[in-house]
Design a protein around this motif. Structure first.
Motif, PDB file in Angstrom:
ATOM      1  N   SER A   1      42.599  46.399  36.515  1.00  0.00           N
ATOM      2  CA  SER A   1      41.929  47.168  37.566  1.00  0.00           C
ATOM      3  C   SER A   1      40.431  46.918  37.563  1.00  0.00           C
ATOM      4  CB  SER A   1      42.190  48.666  37.388  1.00  0.00           C
ATOM      5  OG  SER A   1      43.543  48.958  37.579  1.00  0.00           O
ATOM      6  N   LEU A   2      39.807  46.950  36.382  1.00  0.00           N
ATOM      7  CA  LEU A   2      38.367  46.695  36.296  1.00  0.00           C
ATOM      8  C   LEU A   2      38.011  45.310  36.817  1.00  0.00           C
ATOM      9  CD1 LEU A   2      37.477  48.324  32.867  1.00  0.00           C
ATOM     10  CD2 LEU A   2      36.577  48.975  35.112  1.00  0.00           C
ATOM     11  N   GLN A   3      38.841  44.316  36.488  1.00  0.00           N
ATOM     12  CA  GLN A   3      38.590  42.952  36.948  1.00  0.00           C
ATOM     13  C   GLN A   3      38.691  42.883  38.474  1.00  0.00           C
ATOM     14  OE1 GLN A   3      41.351  39.978  35.526  1.00  0.00           O
ATOM     15  NE2 GLN A   3      39.876  38.347  35.838  1.00  0.00           N
ATOM     16  N   LEU A   4      39.695  43.504  39.038  1.00  0.00           N
ATOM     17  CA  LEU A   4      39.861  43.510  40.484  1.00  0.00           C
ATOM     18  C   LEU A   4      38.714  44.247  41.169  1.00  0.00           C
ATOM     19  CD1 LEU A   4      41.537  42.825  42.986  1.00  0.00           C
ATOM     20  CD2 LEU A   4      42.817  44.947  42.590  1.00  0.00           C
ATOM     21  N   PHE A   5      38.329  45.405  40.637  1.00  0.00           N
ATOM     22  CA  PHE A   5      37.210  46.156  41.206  1.00  0.00           C
ATOM     23  C   PHE A   5      35.940  45.318  41.187  1.00  0.00           C
ATOM     24  CE2 PHE A   5      38.852  50.713  40.097  1.00  0.00           C
ATOM     25  CZ  PHE A   5      39.892  50.547  40.997  1.00  0.00           C
TER      26      PHE A   5
ATOM     27  N   GLN B   1      35.703  41.971  41.151  1.00  0.00           N
ATOM     28  CA  GLN B   1      35.830  40.884  42.126  1.00  0.00           C
ATOM     29  C   GLN B   1      35.573  41.365  43.554  1.00  0.00           C
ATOM     30  OE1 GLN B   1      39.774  39.407  41.397  1.00  0.00           O
ATOM     31  NE2 GLN B   1      39.162  38.211  39.619  1.00  0.00           N
ATOM     32  N   LEU B   2      35.992  42.583  43.841  1.00  0.00           N
ATOM     33  CA  LEU B   2      35.814  43.144  45.176  1.00  0.00           C
ATOM     34  C   LEU B   2      34.429  43.755  45.384  1.00  0.00           C
ATOM     35  CD1 LEU B   2      39.292  44.865  45.593  1.00  0.00           C
ATOM     36  CD2 LEU B   2      38.508  42.739  46.668  1.00  0.00           C
ATOM     37  N   GLY B   3      33.619  43.788  44.329  1.00  0.00           N
ATOM     38  CA  GLY B   3      32.288  44.356  44.429  1.00  0.00           C
ATOM     39  C   GLY B   3      32.269  45.869  44.407  1.00  0.00           C
TER      40      GLY B   3
END
Length: 96
Positions: free
Chosen positions: A65-69, A71-73
Protein backbone atom coordinates in the motif's frame (compact mmCIF):
# COMPACT_ATOMS: atom_id res chain seq x y z
CA UNK A 1 -7.67 14.30 0.75
CA UNK A 2 -7.38 12.37 3.97
CA UNK A 3 -6.11 8.82 3.53
CA UNK A 4 -6.05 5.85 5.84
CA UNK A 5 -2.32 5.13 5.67
CA UNK A 6 -0.49 2.02 6.90
CA UNK A 7 2.43 2.52 9.24
CA UNK A 8 4.68 0.59 11.60
CA UNK A 9 4.39 1.08 15.36
CA UNK A 10 7.80 2.32 16.53
CA UNK A 11 7.02 3.10 20.16
CA UNK A 12 4.07 3.11 22.54
CA UNK A 13 3.47 5.53 25.40
CA UNK A 14 1.58 3.40 27.90
CA UNK A 15 1.46 6.30 30.37
CA UNK A 16 -0.43 8.55 27.95
CA UNK A 17 -4.16 9.04 28.27
CA UNK A 18 -5.38 8.34 25.67
CA UNK A 19 -2.88 5.63 24.68
CA UNK A 20 -0.60 6.91 21.92
CA UNK A 21 2.32 5.69 19.87
CA UNK A 22 4.85 6.80 17.31
CA UNK A 23 4.05 5.43 13.85
CA UNK A 24 6.52 5.25 10.97
CA UNK A 25 5.00 5.82 7.53
CA UNK A 26 7.98 4.84 5.40
CA UNK A 27 10.27 7.48 6.89
CA UNK A 28 7.77 10.03 8.16
CA UNK A 29 6.99 9.52 11.85
CA UNK A 30 3.87 10.83 13.54
CA UNK A 31 2.04 10.30 16.81
CA UNK A 32 -1.28 8.45 16.64
CA UNK A 33 -3.94 7.44 19.12
CA UNK A 34 -3.86 3.69 19.82
CA UNK A 35 -6.98 3.51 22.01
CA UNK A 36 -8.86 1.40 19.44
CA UNK A 37 -6.00 -1.15 19.43
CA UNK A 38 -4.88 -1.26 23.09
CA UNK A 39 -3.03 -4.57 22.68
CA UNK A 40 -1.01 -3.50 19.61
CA UNK A 41 2.73 -4.17 19.88
CA UNK A 42 5.85 -2.41 18.68
CA UNK A 43 6.75 -3.67 15.21
CA UNK A 44 3.16 -4.31 14.13
CA UNK A 45 1.56 -2.44 11.26
CA UNK A 46 -1.62 -0.42 11.66
CA UNK A 47 -3.87 1.64 9.44
CA UNK A 48 -4.06 5.24 10.65
CA UNK A 49 -6.80 7.67 9.67
CA UNK A 50 -6.93 11.25 10.98
CA UNK A 51 -4.56 10.38 13.81
CA UNK A 52 -6.27 7.19 14.99
CA UNK A 53 -4.92 3.66 14.50
CA UNK A 54 -8.03 1.77 13.44
CA UNK A 55 -6.90 -1.70 12.38
CA UNK A 56 -3.89 -4.02 12.25
CA UNK A 57 -2.38 -4.87 8.88
CA UNK A 58 0.17 -7.48 7.85
CA UNK A 59 3.59 -6.17 6.79
CA UNK A 60 3.30 -7.31 3.15
CA UNK A 61 0.00 -5.48 2.64
CA UNK A 62 1.30 -2.37 4.43
CA UNK A 63 4.43 -2.17 2.27
CA UNK A 64 2.45 -2.76 -0.94
CA UNK A 65 0.00 0.00 0.00
CA UNK A 66 2.77 2.46 0.90
CA UNK A 67 4.54 1.73 -2.39
CA UNK A 68 1.34 2.27 -4.38
CA UNK A 69 0.51 5.48 -2.49
CA UNK A 70 4.02 6.76 -3.20
CA UNK A 71 3.79 5.94 -6.92
CA UNK A 72 0.47 7.77 -7.14
CA UNK A 73 1.86 10.79 -5.30
CA UNK A 74 -0.66 10.38 -2.50
CA UNK A 75 1.91 10.30 0.30
CA UNK A 76 3.30 13.68 -0.73
CA UNK A 77 -0.25 15.01 -0.77
CA UNK A 78 -0.96 13.52 2.65
CA UNK A 79 2.36 14.32 4.37
CA UNK A 80 3.56 17.29 2.31
CA UNK A 81 7.21 18.27 2.21
CA UNK A 82 8.09 16.09 5.21
CA UNK A 83 7.54 12.96 3.11
CA UNK A 84 9.86 14.19 0.34
CA UNK A 85 12.52 15.21 2.84
CA UNK A 86 12.41 11.83 4.63
CA UNK A 87 12.65 9.96 1.33
CA UNK A 88 15.70 12.01 0.30
CA UNK A 89 17.36 11.42 3.68
CA UNK A 90 16.77 7.67 3.46
CA UNK A 91 18.23 7.47 -0.05
CA UNK A 92 21.22 9.61 0.97
CA UNK A 93 20.57 12.18 -1.76
CA UNK A 94 19.74 15.16 0.46
CA UNK A 95 21.36 18.37 -0.74
CA UNK A 96 23.87 19.83 1.71
Amino acid sequence: MCLAVPGKVVSIDHSADPLTGLIDFGGVRKQACLEYLPDVRIGEYVIVHVGFALQRLDEESARASLQLFEQLGLLEEEFGDAWEQAARQESGSEAR
